[in-house]
Scaffold this motif. Structure first.
Motif, PDB file in Angstrom:
ATOM      1  N   LYS A  58     -16.834 -21.204 -37.152  1.00  0.00           N
ATOM      2  CA  LYS A  58     -16.546 -20.258 -36.076  1.00  0.00           C
ATOM      3  C   LYS A  58     -16.621 -18.784 -36.496  1.00  0.00           C
ATOM      4  CE  LYS A  58     -15.915 -23.084 -32.632  1.00  0.00           C
ATOM      5  NZ  LYS A  58     -14.614 -23.267 -31.969  1.00  0.00           N
ATOM      6  N   ASN A  59     -16.799 -18.522 -37.782  1.00  0.00           N
ATOM      7  CA  ASN A  59     -16.927 -17.131 -38.214  1.00  0.00           C
ATOM      8  C   ASN A  59     -18.370 -16.636 -38.116  1.00  0.00           C
ATOM      9  OD1 ASN A  59     -15.802 -14.724 -39.028  1.00  0.00           O
ATOM     10  ND2 ASN A  59     -15.504 -15.307 -41.167  1.00  0.00           N
ATOM     11  N   PHE A  60     -19.264 -17.490 -37.616  1.00  0.00           N
ATOM     12  CA  PHE A  60     -20.674 -17.137 -37.574  1.00  0.00           C
ATOM     13  C   PHE A  60     -21.217 -17.232 -36.158  1.00  0.00           C
ATOM     14  CE2 PHE A  60     -19.611 -18.848 -41.735  1.00  0.00           C
ATOM     15  CZ  PHE A  60     -19.958 -17.767 -42.532  1.00  0.00           C
ATOM     16  N   LEU A  61     -22.194 -16.381 -35.863  1.00  0.00           N
ATOM     17  CA  LEU A  61     -22.727 -16.277 -34.511  1.00  0.00           C
ATOM     18  C   LEU A  61     -23.877 -17.234 -34.247  1.00  0.00           C
ATOM     19  CD1 LEU A  61     -22.678 -12.381 -34.212  1.00  0.00           C
ATOM     20  CD2 LEU A  61     -20.967 -14.012 -33.370  1.00  0.00           C
ATOM     21  N   TYR A 289     -34.103 -14.434 -27.786  1.00  0.00           N
ATOM     22  CA  TYR A 289     -33.144 -15.305 -28.464  1.00  0.00           C
ATOM     23  C   TYR A 289     -32.375 -14.536 -29.530  1.00  0.00           C
ATOM     24  CZ  TYR A 289     -31.336 -19.018 -31.470  1.00  0.00           C
ATOM     25  OH  TYR A 289     -30.523 -19.822 -32.230  1.00  0.00           O
ATOM     26  N   TYR A 290     -33.094 -13.739 -30.324  1.00  0.00           N
ATOM     27  CA  TYR A 290     -32.454 -12.983 -31.397  1.00  0.00           C
ATOM     28  C   TYR A 290     -31.711 -11.772 -30.840  1.00  0.00           C
ATOM     29  CZ  TYR A 290     -35.032 -15.959 -34.586  1.00  0.00           C
ATOM     30  OH  TYR A 290     -35.500 -17.059 -35.257  1.00  0.00           O
ATOM     31  N   LYS A 296     -24.163 -10.489 -28.948  1.00  0.00           N
ATOM     32  CA  LYS A 296     -22.896 -11.133 -29.304  1.00  0.00           C
ATOM     33  C   LYS A 296     -22.227 -10.386 -30.447  1.00  0.00           C
ATOM     34  CE  LYS A 296     -24.300 -15.853 -28.013  1.00  0.00           C
ATOM     35  NZ  LYS A 296     -24.610 -17.195 -28.558  1.00  0.00           N
ATOM     36  N   PHE A 297     -23.032  -9.957 -31.410  1.00  0.00           N
ATOM     37  CA  PHE A 297     -22.499  -9.198 -32.545  1.00  0.00           C
ATOM     38  C   PHE A 297     -21.826  -7.923 -32.046  1.00  0.00           C
ATOM     39  CE2 PHE A 297     -22.515  -6.113 -35.894  1.00  0.00           C
ATOM     40  CZ  PHE A 297     -22.349  -6.821 -37.067  1.00  0.00           C
ATOM     41  N   LEU A 302     -17.991  -4.457 -32.239  1.00  0.00           N
ATOM     42  CA  LEU A 302     -18.118  -3.032 -31.940  1.00  0.00           C
ATOM     43  C   LEU A 302     -17.605  -2.612 -30.565  1.00  0.00           C
ATOM     44  CD1 LEU A 302     -21.711  -2.620 -33.418  1.00  0.00           C
ATOM     45  CD2 LEU A 302     -19.552  -1.952 -34.508  1.00  0.00           C
ATOM     46  N   ASP A 303     -17.130  -3.546 -29.759  1.00  0.00           N
ATOM     47  CA  ASP A 303     -16.651  -3.203 -28.420  1.00  0.00           C
ATOM     48  C   ASP A 303     -15.182  -2.800 -28.469  1.00  0.00           C
ATOM     49  OD1 ASP A 303     -16.279  -2.826 -25.759  1.00  0.00           O
ATOM     50  OD2 ASP A 303     -16.644  -4.901 -25.152  1.00  0.00           O
ATOM     51  N   PHE A 304     -14.935  -1.615 -29.014  1.00  0.00           N
ATOM     52  CA  PHE A 304     -13.561  -1.161 -29.214  1.00  0.00           C
ATOM     53  C   PHE A 304     -12.878  -0.749 -27.908  1.00  0.00           C
ATOM     54  CE2 PHE A 304     -15.536  -0.429 -33.412  1.00  0.00           C
ATOM     55  CZ  PHE A 304     -14.711  -1.253 -34.163  1.00  0.00           C
ATOM     56  N   ASP A 305     -13.646  -0.647 -26.837  1.00  0.00           N
ATOM     57  CA  ASP A 305     -13.030  -0.371 -25.531  1.00  0.00           C
ATOM     58  C   ASP A 305     -12.063  -1.486 -25.139  1.00  0.00           C
ATOM     59  OD1 ASP A 305     -14.322   2.020 -25.219  1.00  0.00           O
ATOM     60  OD2 ASP A 305     -15.936   1.223 -23.982  1.00  0.00           O
TER      61      ASP A 305
END
Length: 311
Positions: A58-61, A289-290, A296-297, A302-305
């Motif tokens: 679960k630590n991987f996308l 796909y990529y 998701k990353f 990075l979505d600090f909002d």
């Protein structure tokens, strides 16, 4: 907040506090239980830790990234410093983040090197990239005696050739909340001498380094590793890049602490790229796909909002 997202850390600086909470929220979204950390022998649980990540992945996308991580741990060399517990269970760690960031490119490079080259050129516009030839993770050149005589590693690297066939390497230090070490390694006199022998620094630097007024901190050791690799392997040129969030509190100061001593003609050797810019280029440049993996990353890291209304 603790009841919902798990234990946080009172000693975190403002940025790390946001990042830890964001990863704690991600864990809740995954439906994973709060785990112990930051090591497997810790007695404290934290919201950014999961349990059994070596089984769940679960630590991987991407599933493929998880399989690659298991392979690296299984075949870990004696000189490698990969921490399996951190890699699989610490959502906040920059090590699994680097795997999530670069393994999709390693996969795509095998299938479509032109698109990877286009994306990398779009990030590093000032570098003479004609073709990306190789991308790697957690790389320690061996034998160490040929390079830096210690266990310095590249979090990631990108090798490319220019339009004349000259070989180049970009060595990348990935940081999420990490601060590049401010402490000097023990017994580093040989490394100091090797750094001086690169010829990258001005005349006044030698006295400052050898007298201890400038410490051989991690950012210097990373630069040394990159340069030694270039020299030993016969590369045309090499570049050291720090890749971190735009709000990271120390990256700019860490780079300035080195560049102020570099000879002007070598200032290009060390620089920074924000994670936000890197990820945006991947989303815009790669097949759907990529691109979705990098979306998701961005949402995860990075979505600090997401945390503004809570902190």
């Amino acid at each position: 907040m603790i009841d919902i997202y798990g234990n946080q850390c009172e000693s975190d600086n403002a940025f790390t506090k946001k990042a830890r909470l964001l990863q704690s929220m991600y864990r809740v979204e995954l439906g994973e239980e709060e785990g112990i950390g930051p090591t497997k022998n810790s007695g404290q649980k934290y919201g950014n830790m999961i349990c059994g990540g070596e089984v769940s992945g679960k630590n991987f996308l991407m599933k493929e990234t998880f399989e690659y991580a298991k392979e690296r741990v299984k075949n870990k060399g004696k000189e490698e410093t990969i921490d399996a517990f951190r890699l699989f269970n610490n959502l906040l760690s920059s090590m699994p983040m680097a795997f999530n960031l670069f393994y999709p490119l390693i996969l795509l490079l095998k299938k479509n090197p032109e698109q990877v080259t286009f994306a990398v050129k779009s990030v590093f516009k000032d570098l003479p990239i004609a073709e990306v030839t190789e991308i790697g993770l957690e790389f320690i050149p061996i034998p160490a005696d040929k390079y830096t005589k210690d266990k310095s590693a590249m979090d990631a690297y990108i090798k490319f050739v220019d339009d004349k066939g000259g070989r180049h390497i970009i060595a990348i230090e990935t940081k999420y909340t990490d601060v590049l070490g401010v402490n000097e390694a023990r017994n580093c006199e040989e490394q100091k001498q090797l750094l001086l022998e690169t010829g990258l620094f001005g005349d006044e630097f030698e006295e400052l380094l050898m007298s201890g007024k400038v410490k051989l901190t991690q950012i210097y050791r990373n630069l040394l590793l990159t340069e030694r690799y270039r020299i030993v392997e016969g590369f045309e040129n090499s570049y050291s890049i720090v890749l971190s969030p735009k709000e990271h509190p120390s990256t700019e100061a860490e780079i300035k602490s080195v560049t102020e001593y570099l000879k002007p003609e070598y200032a290009y050797k060390l620089g920074a790229v924000t994670l936000e810019d890197f990820v945006e280029v991947m989303i815009q440049s790669l097949p759907e796909y990529y691109a979705q993996v990098y979306e998701k990353f961005r949402g995860r890291y990075l979505d600090f909002d997401k945390v503004k209304t809570i902190l």
